[in-house]
Motif scaffolding. Structure first.
Motif, mmCIF file in Angstrom:
data_model
loop_
_atom_site.group_PDB
_atom_site.id
_atom_site.type_symbol
_atom_site.label_atom_id
_atom_site.label_comp_id
_atom_site.label_asym_id
_atom_site.label_seq_id
_atom_site.Cartn_x
_atom_site.Cartn_y
_atom_site.Cartn_z
ATOM 1 N N PRO A 1 19.579 34.852 38.895
ATOM 2 C CA PRO A 1 20.232 35.932 39.647
ATOM 3 C C PRO A 1 19.318 37.149 39.754
ATOM 4 C CG PRO A 1 21.147 35.799 37.443
ATOM 5 C CD PRO A 1 20.184 34.656 37.586
ATOM 6 N N LEU A 2 19.468 37.870 40.824
ATOM 7 C CA LEU A 2 18.770 39.138 41.027
ATOM 8 C C LEU A 2 19.740 40.225 40.587
ATOM 9 C CD1 LEU A 2 16.131 40.292 42.163
ATOM 10 C CD2 LEU A 2 17.240 40.403 44.396
ATOM 11 N N VAL A 3 19.355 41.015 39.569
ATOM 12 C CA VAL A 3 20.261 42.018 39.004
ATOM 13 C C VAL A 3 19.658 43.413 39.125
ATOM 14 C CG1 VAL A 3 21.302 40.369 37.415
ATOM 15 C CG2 VAL A 3 19.373 41.729 36.655
ATOM 16 N N THR A 4 20.518 44.405 39.090
ATOM 17 C CA THR A 4 20.079 45.779 39.214
ATOM 18 C C THR A 4 19.592 46.307 37.866
ATOM 19 O OG1 THR A 4 20.716 48.004 39.877
ATOM 20 C CG2 THR A 4 22.412 46.689 38.887
ATOM 21 N N VAL B 1 28.880 35.150 34.521
ATOM 22 C CA VAL B 1 27.675 34.641 33.857
ATOM 23 C C VAL B 1 26.612 34.245 34.879
ATOM 24 C CG1 VAL B 1 26.770 32.834 32.348
ATOM 25 C CG2 VAL B 1 28.916 33.955 31.791
ATOM 26 N N ALA B 2 27.015 33.652 35.988
ATOM 27 C CA ALA B 2 26.058 33.224 37.011
ATOM 28 C C ALA B 2 25.529 34.380 37.845
ATOM 29 C CB ALA B 2 26.706 32.190 37.930
ATOM 30 N N GLU B 3 26.309 35.455 37.948
ATOM 31 C CA GLU B 3 25.929 36.589 38.793
ATOM 32 C C GLU B 3 26.137 37.916 38.064
ATOM 33 O OE1 GLU B 3 28.210 36.236 42.408
ATOM 34 O OE2 GLU B 3 27.683 34.131 42.639
ATOM 35 N N PRO B 4 25.425 38.128 36.946
ATOM 36 C CA PRO B 4 25.588 39.413 36.248
ATOM 37 C C PRO B 4 25.147 40.561 37.162
ATOM 38 C CG PRO B 4 23.728 38.166 35.353
ATOM 39 C CD PRO B 4 24.414 37.278 36.331
ATOM 40 N N ALA B 5 25.880 41.659 37.081
ATOM 41 C CA ALA B 5 25.621 42.781 37.982
ATOM 42 C C ALA B 5 24.428 43.632 37.556
ATOM 43 C CB ALA B 5 26.870 43.657 38.074
ATOM 44 N N THR B 6 24.186 43.733 36.257
ATOM 45 C CA THR B 6 23.123 44.602 35.756
ATOM 46 C C THR B 6 22.293 43.876 34.708
ATOM 47 O OG1 THR B 6 24.431 45.498 33.935
ATOM 48 C CG2 THR B 6 24.594 46.658 36.062
ATOM 49 N N VAL B 7 21.165 44.479 34.370
ATOM 50 C CA VAL B 7 20.315 43.929 33.316
ATOM 51 C C VAL B 7 21.096 43.851 32.006
ATOM 52 C CG1 VAL B 7 18.266 44.362 31.895
ATOM 53 C CG2 VAL B 7 18.141 44.636 34.373
ATOM 54 N N ARG B 8 21.868 44.860 31.682
ATOM 55 C CA ARG B 8 22.605 44.854 30.411
ATOM 56 C C ARG B 8 23.637 43.727 30.371
ATOM 57 N NH1 ARG B 8 22.252 44.620 25.431
ATOM 58 N NH2 ARG B 8 23.978 45.454 24.247
ATOM 59 N N VAL B 9 24.358 43.509 31.469
ATOM 60 C CA VAL B 9 25.311 42.397 31.509
ATOM 61 C C VAL B 9 24.555 41.083 31.354
ATOM 62 C CG1 VAL B 9 26.993 41.141 32.918
ATOM 63 C CG2 VAL B 9 27.033 43.642 32.874
ATOM 64 N N ALA B 10 23.424 40.953 32.026
ATOM 65 C CA ALA B 10 22.612 39.732 31.907
ATOM 66 C C ALA B 10 22.185 39.509 30.455
ATOM 67 C CB ALA B 10 21.398 39.813 32.823
ATOM 68 N N GLU B 11 21.746 40.564 29.775
ATOM 69 C CA GLU B 11 21.364 40.438 28.359
ATOM 70 C C GLU B 11 22.544 39.954 27.521
ATOM 71 O OE1 GLU B 11 17.958 43.925 27.990
ATOM 72 O OE2 GLU B 11 20.052 44.440 27.636
ATOM 73 N N LEU C 1 31.952 43.788 27.649
ATOM 74 C CA LEU C 1 32.047 45.147 27.128
ATOM 75 C C LEU C 1 30.787 45.514 26.364
ATOM 76 C CD1 LEU C 1 35.183 43.911 26.881
ATOM 77 C CD2 LEU C 1 35.511 46.222 26.061
ATOM 78 N N ASP C 2 30.433 46.784 26.426
ATOM 79 C CA ASP C 2 29.311 47.312 25.670
ATOM 80 C C ASP C 2 29.625 48.762 25.325
ATOM 81 O OD1 ASP C 2 26.738 47.255 24.498
ATOM 82 O OD2 ASP C 2 25.853 48.139 26.292
ATOM 83 N N SER C 3 29.578 49.073 24.057
ATOM 84 C CA SER C 3 29.862 50.435 23.580
ATOM 85 C C SER C 3 31.198 50.959 24.102
ATOM 86 C CB SER C 3 28.727 51.388 23.985
ATOM 87 O OG SER C 3 27.510 50.962 23.425
ATOM 88 N N GLY C 4 32.206 50.087 24.117
ATOM 89 C CA GLY C 4 33.541 50.502 24.512
ATOM 90 C C GLY C 4 33.770 50.592 26.011
ATOM 91 N N ARG C 5 32.778 50.218 26.819
ATOM 92 C CA ARG C 5 32.909 50.284 28.285
ATOM 93 C C ARG C 5 32.902 48.879 28.878
ATOM 94 N NH1 ARG C 5 27.919 52.583 29.870
ATOM 95 N NH2 ARG C 5 28.558 52.083 31.965
ATOM 96 N N ILE C 6 33.771 48.656 29.861
ATOM 97 C CA ILE C 6 33.740 47.398 30.593
ATOM 98 C C ILE C 6 32.612 47.490 31.619
ATOM 99 C CG2 ILE C 6 34.950 45.894 32.214
ATOM 100 C CD1 ILE C 6 37.565 46.698 30.858
ATOM 101 N N LEU C 7 31.628 46.598 31.476
ATOM 102 C CA LEU C 7 30.492 46.597 32.391
ATOM 103 C C LEU C 7 30.724 45.685 33.590
ATOM 104 C CD1 LEU C 7 27.506 46.441 29.870
ATOM 105 C CD2 LEU C 7 28.641 48.447 30.839
ATOM 106 N N GLN C 8 31.458 44.581 33.377
ATOM 107 C CA GLN C 8 31.759 43.666 34.468
ATOM 108 C C GLN C 8 32.995 42.865 34.093
ATOM 109 O OE1 GLN C 8 28.331 41.543 35.918
ATOM 110 N NE2 GLN C 8 29.521 40.279 37.315
#
Length: 180
Positions: free
Chosen positions: A174-177, A75-85, A60-67
């Motif tokens: 991982p390659l993330v968007t 953890v091994a395949e985060p979908a976005t840069v923010r999830v990876a961070e 979660l980030d700022s009240g939103r579920i990102l993944q």
């Protein structure tokens, strides 16, 4: 826990508990919820705690579920840069306009191992102790993107000297968007 329940909310329950007690309390919470056939909503900022406790994890980030998904897969395949961070990746290398490689400091090897991941060469800019390992920073170029210098952060078992030329491999990043 005094009476039957269907959902147990644990909000940062182990944040002020020593490591040994934390493990015991996590096992107790898992046992009690299993006996009650109940669900547990476990809120924590400690990713390793979340991975060890849950069968599914929501980032979660700022009240939103990102993944949402299996803890190891998220953890091994985060979908976005923010999830990876939020999963602890702290170095990012351009791949193309839409994607970047996410590099985790704990997933580096000294030397060139192209069969295991991305190879970087460069100069070590800082080294400091971090527990039993060493946190190193390096200005580097990748074997895939020699046109761009990247700042890398990594944990290594044996430290190279500051100013030394070094070759490292980021293990299967991982390659993330870029979309956040």
């Amino acid at each position: 826990i005094a009476r039957p329940f269907r959902v147990l909310l644990l909000d940062e329950p182990f944040s002020a508990v020593d490591v040994g007690s934390r493990v015991d309390l996590m096992e107790l919470a898992e046992r009690v919820t299993g006996e009650q056939d109940a669900a547990t909503l476990f809120v924590t900022h400690d990713l390793s705690e979340a991975q060890g406790f849950g069968q599914r994890i929501a980032i979660l980030d700022s009240g939103r579920i990102l993944q949402l998904g299996d803890p190891e897969k998220v953890v091994a395949e985060p979908a976005t840069v923010r999830v990876a961070e939020l999963c602890g990746y702290d170095s990012f290398v351009d791949h193309d306009d839409d994607q970047v490689w996410a590099l985790h400091a704990d997933r580096f090897l000294l030397g060139a191992h192209p069969d295991r991941g991305l190879v970087f060469s460069g100069q070590v800019t800082s080294v400091r102790a971090a527990g039993v390992r060493f946190r190193c920073e390096m200005a580097a170029v990748s074997s895939e993107r020699r046109d761009r210098t990247t700042g890398l952060r990594m944990h290594l078992d044996s430290p190279p000297e500051v100013g030394a030329d070094c070759v490292v491999t980021a293990i299967r990043p991982p390659l993330v968007t870029r979309v956040t």
